[in-house]
Design a protein around this motif. Structure first.
Motif: not given
Length: 910
Positions: A138-139, A178-181, A415-418, A424-428
């Motif tokens: 996602k981002a 967590a919507i507009s980041w 959603k998964a947040y890594v 690095m923050l990764e959103i899936y």
């Protein structure tokens, strides 16, 4: 990648090199019009490299492109190509069998691409595409600081970051929308700390951040929205799981936590951190849950202790529903039963008891010590993190392959947040499963090139990998490549190749929630805040190298103070910065000086000066102007430790300078002035007399002020009240403390103790009764009730004494020591029935190990004297099992107990 695939460079099995070589030979043979040699089976050498180059069309690579397969062809070279392709396809299918889902999908498609008629490859593709849910990027947000913890609630994501534990390295926690980041708030940074836990309330209103270690550790309750600190809750117990014992109520209004002793539990108002009920238990709890009915504490034996929200309401205990030994536990939000780690006995593995282990994904994962490490055995864990890859065990979810070493995980909804060590923050997004629909076609026609290409696009987009025959390796796709491949897919082409599968939900999910690109400066608020927290000299000295020294503002202010020119300094301060590193450095240097006017000028010029620094400056001015009583009155609870304060207070604009020396100087001055107002350790009677004379002197009041003298009198009175030689002075000192405004309960306690020591029982009794009736339960200690009962006995008021002990028992039902003292007093006054009742309450609460023998002996005596011989024998047998010497009459003679009590014990030995 999986070990099975990695063993052969993503499974280039026994025939892979031969078949790939055969394809290459066939191509060359076609060009050279020569006949290829029959290859021999051989296992290829493994390459250690994996390509990250731009994606090629699936199944193609320079020099190894497969010629079209013509079923009607009788060309031997084409026949060889077909057989080689089928052989490689078979090996790919074999390799995929034990591979993770993403590798299996890439390998099975590669097999299908090589051999479209392979039934097993087709079946495997249908199974993988319909049974597995796929994580889609996602981002990504690069913080450039290692991520330690993640927490998600109510549309916000909190990310804990730490550069390290060196003095010049910073730690903070930020809140993302967590919507507009967009970054919405940052917790004030501190130096040289790590975040050990991060707990957010169910609705995301409050946050508890535990950071620092040892004496520097703080447990900070914050407004989760603004990240402003509310209160330091104090240290949590060592070796505990915060997610198990630090709990909010479902409506966010209440918070419960254990204190550092593991036994005392506080229930607090979340908005202020104020404790409105505190109870000490006899053993630590393993898990806690808080709601409107109260605090439920799960004990190691599976019993539950319930503490009502109403102060003074008796604690209740629910017996264990089954025999168990619980090692760890955690209550999950919305679940009625906790997850438990059970000890099954010697030589048996620990057992995780939970209905659905995927429920544990509601708890954020971190590489630091947490409930994941302490509660969940690896064999029972719903996830496994192997450096950069997160695997899901027992759940039909694809792995998540991250850009760096995974250090934190959080899951919410789809959603998964890594978080990674690189920052690095990764959103899936977890895509919905595809639908398996009967096609009504028994044998679909062989797919054409376009439909195979469409299938390849969706397979590689979902799994993020593609197999290339060129090097027989799996290659990762970047996020843009994955999205581009999904965006060009035509469902009509997919229907041709796999009519059984409806990909509509998957494609619609990506179209409705597409990956987002974030601006490069999205983390600018973080770095602006961090730069305002760097120690003075880091950034400014770096910049000053390119400008003349005279224009470096820090150098200017330092040289000015070194000159000692008071007028020039005051003139400079009229135009100096109002906050920031220069203003902070000026204040530090001013407090180092002996000029109160310069300190006053800094304070008057200052903007947003933290209250504690205001008090520090006022104290330095007061010391320089010989106004010591005012200085002492500013610190009624003593001077706080600078390093501790900096962990709990936001000094934005003033934190780049180290004020520790100024705090140490103030502490040293106050210690010298206040030392004569306190007793040394193990004081002599003469030292007590000297202190009493000093405290009662009017000159002392003039020197130190009312508040300080009140505290000193209150502290000294209780120690002196216990000795007959100093009890009268203690009474006078306690009375003075009351007049000066000290907390009345300790003063009355000291007076009552002094009167008891002097055997003035009537006056003592009145003081004890006043203490336990006129003041709230929070002011009471168990000793108050036993002393009040003792004075009542001395006045011949036995019935009142029993009532007093009973009242104390209702206030301290879990205090086994108080129950033991009450039972002893009741036996001494020949009231065994009361004694037995008191001692049974203590037995239920649990006596300490060093009290077990005396408690059992008194239980046996009181039971026997109350007419319960069988119970008396049972208690006595337990006593003998604990220590057989009690059965020896000689042992009883050594007891300094009344003869009546020893006589009862002798009868029990017969």
């Amino acid at each position: 990648m999986s070990s099975r695939v990695n063993d052969l460079q993503f499974k280039t099995f026994r025939r892979a090199a031969v078949t790939a070589g055969a394809l290459l030979c066939a191509t060359l043979a076609t060009c050279n019009k020569s006949t290829p040699r029959s290859p021999k089976s051989a296992k290829p050498e493994k390459s250690a490299q994996s390509s990250a180059s731009a994606a090629k069309p699936l199944g193609t690579a320079p020099g190894t492109e497969l010629p079209p397969v013509d079923a009607a062809s009788t060309n031997p070279q084409q026949d060889d190509n077909q057989e080689s392709a089928k052989a490689l396809a078979a090996d790919l299918i074999d390799s995929a069998e034990d591979s993770p889902a993403d590798e299996a999908l890439a390998l099975n498609f590669a097999a299908f691409r090589l051999d479209p008629g392979n039934v097993q490859a087709r079946r495997n593709l249908i199974m993988l595409l319909t049974k597995i849910q796929w994580y889609f990027p996602k981002a990504k947000i690069q913080h450039q600081i290692p991520i330690e913890h993640l927490a998600i609630a109510n549309g916000s994501l909190w990310v804990s970051l730490s550069q390290g534990r060196q003095r010049d390295e910073l730690n903070t926690t930020v809140r993302w929308d967590a919507i507009s980041w967009s970054m919405r708030a940052e917790l004030f940074p501190v130096h040289g700390a790590s975040t050990s836990s991060l707990t957010v309330s169910p609705n995301g209103k409050y946050l508890v951040v535990q950071r620092g270690s040892g004496d520097h550790a703080v447990t900070l309750l914050c407004d989760a929205w603004t990240m402003e600190p509310i209160r330091d809750l104090g240290s949590l117990p060592d070796h505990t799981n915060p997610s198990s014992v630090l709990v909010f109520s479902p409506d966010d209004l209440l918070l419960a936590r254990p204190e550092a002793d593991h036994l005392t539990w506080d229930i607090c108002d979340s908005a202020t951190g104020e404790v409105f009920r505190s109870e000490k238990l006899n053993s630590p709890a393993v898990a806690a849950r808080l709601d409107r009915s109260g605090l439920q504490l799960l004990m190691p034996d599976a019993s539950v202790t319930q503490i009502s929200l109403t102060p003074n309401e008796q604690i209740s205990n629910l017996p264990a529903p089954y025999p168990a030994k619980i090692l760890q536990g955690v209550y999950l939000l919305g679940k009625s039963q906790p997850a438990l780690l059970l000890d099954q006995g010697a030589n048996l593995p620990r057992k995780l008891a939970i209905k659905d282990r995927t429920d544990l994904l509601a708890i954020p994962w971190s590489r630091q010590s947490s409930v994941w490490a302490n509660l969940v055995p690896s064999k029972d864990s719903p996830l496994t993190v192997q450096k950069t890859t997160t695997f899901f065990n027992g759940a039909n979810r694809s792995p998540i392959r991250s850009s760096g070493e995974v250090t934190a995980l959080a899951f919410e909804g789809n959603k998964a947040y890594v978080g990674t060590r690189s920052g690095m923050l990764e959103i899936y997004t977890l895509l919905p499963a595809t639908k398996n629909e009967p096609s009504g076609i028994d044998a679909p026609e062989p797919p054409d090139t376009e439909s195979i290409s469409a299938l390849g696009s969706i397979c590689s987009a979902l799994c993020g990998l593609e197999f290339r025959e060129q090097d027989s390796m799996l290659h990762p796709l970047n996020d843009d490549e994955r999205y581009q491949r999904l965006s060009i897919i035509r469902t009509t082409e997919l229907k041709k190749v796999l009519p059984e599968i409806d990909f509509g939900d998957v494609l619609n999910a990506v179209a409705g929630d597409p990956p987002i690109g974030l601006p490069a400066d999205v983390t600018k608020p973080l770095w602006d805040r961090l730069n305002r927290s760097k120690w003075v000299g880091h950034e400014i000295e770096e910049d000053s190298s390119s400008q003349p020294p005279s224009t470096d503002p820090l150098k200017v202010v330092r040289e000015l103070f070194e000159s000692g020119d008071k007028d020039q300094i005051l003139s400079y301060l009229e135009q100096s910065p109002k906050k920031g590193p220069v203003a902070a450095e000026a204040l530090r240097l001013a407090m180092k000086s002996n000029e109160s006017a310069i300190i006053s000028a800094c304070v008057q010029r200052a903007e947003d000066l933290p209250p504690l620094l205001q008090r520090l400056a006022a104290s330095r001015i007061g010391i320089l102007e010989k106004r010591l009583p005012e200085v002492i009155s500013l610190w009624p609870n003593g001077v706080p430790r600078y390093d501790k304060i900096r962990m709990v207070q936001n000094w934005d604009g003033w934190e780049q300078v180290d004020f520790e020396a100024a705090f140490d100087q103030l502490q040293s001055t106050l210690d010298q002035e206040l030392a004569p107002l306190s007793l040394p350790e193990d004081p002599t009677v003469e030292q007590m007399h000297q202190l009493a004379k000093r405290l009662l002197s009017p000159e002392t009041l003039a020197q130190v002020g009312r508040k300080t003298l009140a505290v000193a009198c209150s502290d000294a009175a209780y120690t002196m009240a216990k000795l007959r030689d100093t009890a009268d002075e203690a009474n006078q000192i306690a009375n003075l403390a009351l007049k000066l405004g000290a907390d009345p309960a300790p003063c009355i306690r000291s007076q009552a103790t002094a009167l008891t020591t002097l055997e003035h029982y009537q006056d003592a009794h009145e003081a004890w009764i006043s203490l336990i009736t006129d003041y709230p339960a929070e002011a009471h200690v168990p000793h108050d009730f036993t002393e009040a009962a003792y004075s009542a006995f001395q006045l011949g008021k036995g019935k009142q004494a029993m009532n007093i002990l009973g009242k104390g028992m209702s206030e301290f039902p879990q205090n086994a020591d108080y129950a033991l003292q009450s039972g002893w007093i009741a036996l001494l006054t020949e009231r065994p029935e009361f004694a037995y009742d008191f001692l049974l309450v203590g037995l239920a609460a649990g006596y300490a190990d060093d009290s077990q023998e005396n408690a059992l002996a008194l239980l046996a005596i009181s039971a026997a004297q109350s007419g319960y011989p069988e119970e008396a024998q049972r208690h006595f047998q337990e006593l003998v099992e604990l220590n057989p010497d009690w059965k020896d009459p000689a042992t009883l003679e050594t007891l300094n107990w009344p003869d009546g009590l020893k006589a009862t014990l002798r009868q029990l030995t017969w």
